[in-house]
Design an enzyme around this catalytic site. Sequence first.
Site, PDB file in Angstrom:
ATOM      1  N   LEU A  37      -1.640  12.140  -7.218  1.00  9.02           N
ATOM      2  CA  LEU A  37      -2.173  10.942  -7.887  1.00  9.02           C
ATOM      3  C   LEU A  37      -2.704  11.293  -9.273  1.00  9.02           C
ATOM      4  CD1 LEU A  37      -3.903   8.981  -4.952  1.00  9.02           C
ATOM      5  CD2 LEU A  37      -1.567   8.742  -5.843  1.00  9.02           C
ATOM      6  N   SER A  89       6.610  13.981 -15.933  1.00  7.29           N
ATOM      7  CA  SER A  89       7.946  13.458 -16.249  1.00  7.29           C
ATOM      8  C   SER A  89       8.129  12.906 -17.660  1.00  7.29           C
ATOM      9  CB  SER A  89       8.295  12.358 -15.235  1.00  7.29           C
ATOM     10  OG  SER A  89       7.468  11.227 -15.457  1.00  7.29           O
ATOM     11  N   THR A 131      17.037  15.987 -13.563  1.00  5.40           N
ATOM     12  CA  THR A 131      17.389  15.102 -14.666  1.00  5.40           C
ATOM     13  C   THR A 131      18.601  15.620 -15.439  1.00  5.40           C
ATOM     14  OG1 THR A 131      16.583  14.435 -16.852  1.00  5.40           O
ATOM     15  CG2 THR A 131      15.592  16.385 -15.932  1.00  5.40           C
ATOM     16  N   ASP A 132      19.267  14.712 -16.147  1.00  4.29           N
ATOM     17  CA  ASP A 132      20.387  15.139 -17.005  1.00  4.29           C
ATOM     18  C   ASP A 132      19.878  15.821 -18.275  1.00  4.29           C
ATOM     19  OD1 ASP A 132      19.319  12.904 -18.270  1.00  4.29           O
ATOM     20  OD2 ASP A 132      21.236  11.890 -18.576  1.00  4.29           O
ATOM     21  N   GLU A 133      18.535  15.730 -18.510  1.00  2.35           N
ATOM     22  CA  GLU A 133      17.999  16.292 -19.752  1.00  2.35           C
ATOM     23  C   GLU A 133      18.092  17.814 -19.782  1.00  2.35           C
ATOM     24  OE1 GLU A 133      14.436  14.406 -21.198  1.00  2.35           O
ATOM     25  OE2 GLU A 133      14.917  12.549 -20.164  1.00  2.35           O
ATOM     26  N   TYR A 156       9.493  19.486 -21.222  1.00  3.27           N
ATOM     27  CA  TYR A 156       9.806  18.796 -19.950  1.00  3.27           C
ATOM     28  C   TYR A 156      11.154  19.264 -19.400  1.00  3.27           C
ATOM     29  CZ  TYR A 156      11.822  15.156 -16.960  1.00  3.27           C
ATOM     30  OH  TYR A 156      12.463  14.491 -15.930  1.00  3.27           O
ATOM     31  N   LYS A 160      12.113  21.443 -15.992  1.00  3.48           N
ATOM     32  CA  LYS A 160      12.995  20.935 -14.928  1.00  3.48           C
ATOM     33  C   LYS A 160      14.182  21.896 -14.751  1.00  3.48           C
ATOM     34  CE  LYS A 160      12.824  17.625 -12.799  1.00  3.48           C
ATOM     35  NZ  LYS A 160      12.144  17.289 -11.518  1.00  3.48           N
ATOM     36  N   ASN A 186      16.270   6.299 -15.699  1.00  2.00           N
ATOM     37  CA  ASN A 186      16.074   5.182 -14.750  1.00  2.00           C
ATOM     38  C   ASN A 186      15.208   4.090 -15.357  1.00  2.00           C
ATOM     39  OD1 ASN A 186      15.950   6.408 -11.350  1.00  2.00           O
ATOM     40  ND2 ASN A 186      17.124   7.237 -13.036  1.00  2.00           N
ATOM     41  N   PRO A 211       7.403   0.124 -30.873  1.00  2.00           N
ATOM     42  CA  PRO A 211       7.673   1.312 -31.691  1.00  2.00           C
ATOM     43  C   PRO A 211       9.002   1.983 -31.344  1.00  2.00           C
ATOM     44  CG  PRO A 211       6.073   1.834 -29.969  1.00  2.00           C
ATOM     45  CD  PRO A 211       6.447   0.405 -29.768  1.00  2.00           C
ATOM     46  N   HIS A 292      14.140  15.460 -30.669  1.00  2.00           N
ATOM     47  CA  HIS A 292      14.647  14.276 -29.961  1.00  2.00           C
ATOM     48  C   HIS A 292      16.143  14.403 -29.652  1.00  2.00           C
ATOM     49  CE1 HIS A 292      14.387   9.565 -29.943  1.00  2.00           C
ATOM     50  NE2 HIS A 292      14.805  10.069 -28.788  1.00  2.00           N
TER      51      HIS A 292
HETATM   52  P1  NAD Z   1       6.573   9.662 -12.430  1.00  2.00           P
HETATM   53  O1  NAD Z   1       5.887  10.378 -13.543  1.00  2.00           O
HETATM   54  O2  NAD Z   1       6.598   8.176 -12.429  1.00  2.00           O
HETATM   55  O3  NAD Z   1       5.946  10.104 -11.031  1.00  2.00           O
HETATM   56  C1  NAD Z   1       5.630  11.434 -10.743  1.00  2.00           C
HETATM   57  C2  NAD Z   1       4.776  11.461  -9.477  1.00  2.00           C
HETATM   58  O4  NAD Z   1       4.501  12.844  -9.175  1.00  2.00           O
HETATM   59  C3  NAD Z   1       3.424  10.758  -9.635  1.00  2.00           C
HETATM   60  O5  NAD Z   1       3.147   9.984  -8.494  1.00  2.00           O
HETATM   61  C4  NAD Z   1       2.427  11.916  -9.763  1.00  2.00           C
HETATM   62  O6  NAD Z   1       1.138  11.593  -9.272  1.00  2.00           O
HETATM   63  C5  NAD Z   1       3.100  12.976  -8.904  1.00  2.00           C
HETATM   64  N1  NAD Z   1       2.685  14.336  -9.284  1.00  2.00           N
HETATM   65  C6  NAD Z   1       2.600  14.841 -10.542  1.00  2.00           C
HETATM   66  N2  NAD Z   1       2.148  16.109 -10.481  1.00  2.00           N
HETATM   67  C7  NAD Z   1       1.958  16.395  -9.172  1.00  2.00           C
HETATM   68  C8  NAD Z   1       1.496  17.543  -8.466  1.00  2.00           C
HETATM   69  N3  NAD Z   1       1.126  18.662  -9.121  1.00  2.00           N
HETATM   70  N4  NAD Z   1       1.428  17.498  -7.125  1.00  2.00           N
HETATM   71  C9  NAD Z   1       1.785  16.377  -6.437  1.00  2.00           C
HETATM   72  N5  NAD Z   1       2.201  15.250  -7.064  1.00  2.00           N
HETATM   73  C10 NAD Z   1       2.294  15.260  -8.400  1.00  2.00           C
HETATM   74  O7  NAD Z   1       8.032  10.266 -12.409  1.00  2.00           O
HETATM   75  P2  NAD Z   1       9.428   9.558 -12.018  1.00  2.00           P
HETATM   76  O8  NAD Z   1       9.973   8.906 -13.213  1.00  2.00           O
HETATM   77  O9  NAD Z   1       9.250   8.813 -10.754  1.00  2.00           O
HETATM   78  O10 NAD Z   1      10.320  10.861 -11.747  1.00  2.00           O
HETATM   79  C11 NAD Z   1      10.406  11.433 -10.438  1.00  2.00           C
HETATM   80  C12 NAD Z   1      11.343  12.617 -10.483  1.00  2.00           C
HETATM   81  O11 NAD Z   1      12.625  12.190 -10.919  1.00  2.00           O
HETATM   82  C13 NAD Z   1      10.909  13.722 -11.447  1.00  2.00           C
HETATM   83  O12 NAD Z   1      11.169  14.965 -10.836  1.00  2.00           O
HETATM   84  C14 NAD Z   1      11.785  13.509 -12.662  1.00  2.00           C
HETATM   85  O13 NAD Z   1      12.016  14.726 -13.336  1.00  2.00           O
HETATM   86  C15 NAD Z   1      13.050  12.966 -12.027  1.00  2.00           C
HETATM   87  N6  NAD Z   1      13.872  12.087 -12.880  1.00  2.00           N
HETATM   88  C16 NAD Z   1      13.310  11.017 -13.499  1.00  2.00           C
HETATM   89  C17 NAD Z   1      14.119  10.174 -14.258  1.00  2.00           C
HETATM   90  C18 NAD Z   1      13.547   8.955 -14.942  1.00  2.00           C
HETATM   91  O14 NAD Z   1      14.260   8.293 -15.710  1.00  2.00           O
HETATM   92  N7  NAD Z   1      12.320   8.571 -14.699  1.00  2.00           N
HETATM   93  C19 NAD Z   1      15.485  10.430 -14.378  1.00  2.00           C
HETATM   94  C20 NAD Z   1      16.016  11.545 -13.724  1.00  2.00           C
HETATM   95  C21 NAD Z   1      15.201  12.361 -12.959  1.00  2.00           C
HETATM   96  P1  TYD Z   2      11.761   7.711 -22.570  1.00  2.00           P
HETATM   97  O1  TYD Z   2      11.651   6.451 -21.794  1.00  2.00           O
HETATM   98  O2  TYD Z   2      10.501   8.407 -22.972  1.00  2.00           O
HETATM   99  O3  TYD Z   2      12.741   8.665 -21.753  1.00  2.00           O
HETATM  100  P2  TYD Z   2      13.417  10.086 -22.189  1.00  2.00           P
HETATM  101  O4  TYD Z   2      12.701  10.624 -23.360  1.00  2.00           O
HETATM  102  O5  TYD Z   2      13.186  10.900 -20.969  1.00  2.00           O
HETATM  103  O6  TYD Z   2      14.856   9.790 -22.445  1.00  2.00           O
HETATM  104  O7  TYD Z   2      12.564   7.397 -23.909  1.00  2.00           O
HETATM  105  C1  TYD Z   2      13.859   6.840 -23.889  1.00  2.00           C
HETATM  106  C2  TYD Z   2      14.350   6.778 -25.314  1.00  2.00           C
HETATM  107  O8  TYD Z   2      13.557   5.828 -26.046  1.00  2.00           O
HETATM  108  C3  TYD Z   2      14.216   8.088 -26.073  1.00  2.00           C
HETATM  109  O9  TYD Z   2      15.331   8.240 -26.936  1.00  2.00           O
HETATM  110  C4  TYD Z   2      12.951   7.938 -26.876  1.00  2.00           C
HETATM  111  C5  TYD Z   2      12.909   6.453 -27.150  1.00  2.00           C
HETATM  112  N1  TYD Z   2      11.562   5.836 -27.255  1.00  2.00           N
HETATM  113  C6  TYD Z   2      11.235   5.024 -28.375  1.00  2.00           C
HETATM  114  O10 TYD Z   2      12.051   4.849 -29.301  1.00  2.00           O
HETATM  115  N2  TYD Z   2       9.992   4.455 -28.412  1.00  2.00           N
HETATM  116  C7  TYD Z   2       9.069   4.642 -27.437  1.00  2.00           C
HETATM  117  O11 TYD Z   2       7.932   4.106 -27.549  1.00  2.00           O
HETATM  118  C8  TYD Z   2       9.428   5.464 -26.299  1.00  2.00           C
HETATM  119  C9  TYD Z   2       8.439   5.679 -25.188  1.00  2.00           C
HETATM  120  C10 TYD Z   2      10.686   6.013 -26.258  1.00  2.00           C
END
Ligand code: NAD
Ligand code: TYD
Length: 350
Positions: A37, A89, A131-133, A156, A160, A186, A211, A292
Amino acid sequence: MKNLLVTGGAGFIGANFIHYLLEETDFEGRVINVDKLTYAGVPESLADIEKAFPERYVFIKADIGDKDTLAHAFDKYEIDSICHFAAESHVDRSIVSPDEFIKTNIIGTYNLLELSRQIGGRMRLFHHVSTDEVFGSLGDDGYFTEETPYKPNSPYSASKASSDHLVRAYHKTYDLPVTVSNCSNNYGPFQFPEKLIPLMVLNAIEDKTLPVYGDGLNVRDWLYVGDHCSAIWTIMKKGRIGETYNIGGRNEMENIKVVEMICDYLDVIVGKRSNREPRRSLMTFVTDRPGHDRRYAIDSKKITDQLGWMPAESFETGLLKTIKWYLSNESWVNNVRSGEYLNWIKEHYG
Ligand code: NAD
Ligand code: TYD
């Protein structure tokens, strides 16, 4: 899989996954959600699950960096499978303070792997959500495949990538039954409004600046979170042990286009701004993010051909669902925007 440990289940994708698993699949076991949390973990996202599944859902507030507490949970709940979401994340936060990214994403994953190895044959599957990153940035052409070399550019993505390598090593060295998924960006319900889509939706509703980093022409490959959840479950059920799968929506879009779509949808759904200008007038170009990545695009042929997975949502249907969700879940939005949930966590857990 009787006792599935889900890490980071109070976060965006984890919460959607727990809803999906318990409400929409044939999974009959128990979910043990371990979440620290942090600011990104919102208990309200699972309040209905706690009520609806008292026998099949357990929540433990714990840090995956705390190996002793994890070991206790592994024993007490006879954990036999893991779906590992917990991570720091957000790229922007990783640029400002990478420390927690190294601790949670690398050391936390290592702890889970080590405990999984120690329980031996009881561990049926360790699914690692990535992630694909990790693949870095693409030019104008080409796609990330499962064979693309890793070339992470942010703290980040580097953390990963490191966790992915550890997962692979535990399979190769100790025969730990693992699968890995690398997914594109996502969007959907319960996403913390620091990421592009929910931030823009809520700012645009509230008449605040939108922004856009740099020239706004960076490309991301957007996937609705429900489709990510179904892909993960497909891999967990049908994927080959030791394999990695790319997941994507074949929906590449420049950031500026995404923000324009959000503005245009909101102009129709809730009407134009109070000054009668279209919401696009809120868009402001700001200083670019350091390092970026220019373009991400996923080739998800492997999961489609081998496991039969396909996304159900188009970007238009998914984005509309998402905007409507943020408009109709005022209590969640207010709780998260005001930081009230952090007080609640303090009161309940100290
Ligand atoms: P998020 O930041 O919304 O959620 C992360 C969760 O992990 C939170 O509930 C946080 O409390 C918990 N957490 C953080 N540190 C912790 C710790 N030390 N111990 C236990 N819990 C902890 O992230 P998300 O967007 O739901 O991403 C989930 C996973 O999917 C991540 O591994 C991320 O790399 C991967 N992922 C995310 C995306 C995306 O677009 N969001 C895409 C591809 C992969
Ligand atoms: P983000 O949602 O932070 O995901 P990621 O960096 O993991 O791809 O950002 C998505 C894209 O949007 C990224 O190219 C950065 C851009 N971005 C903005 O232009 N303005 C913003 O305020 C944020 C948060 C992201």
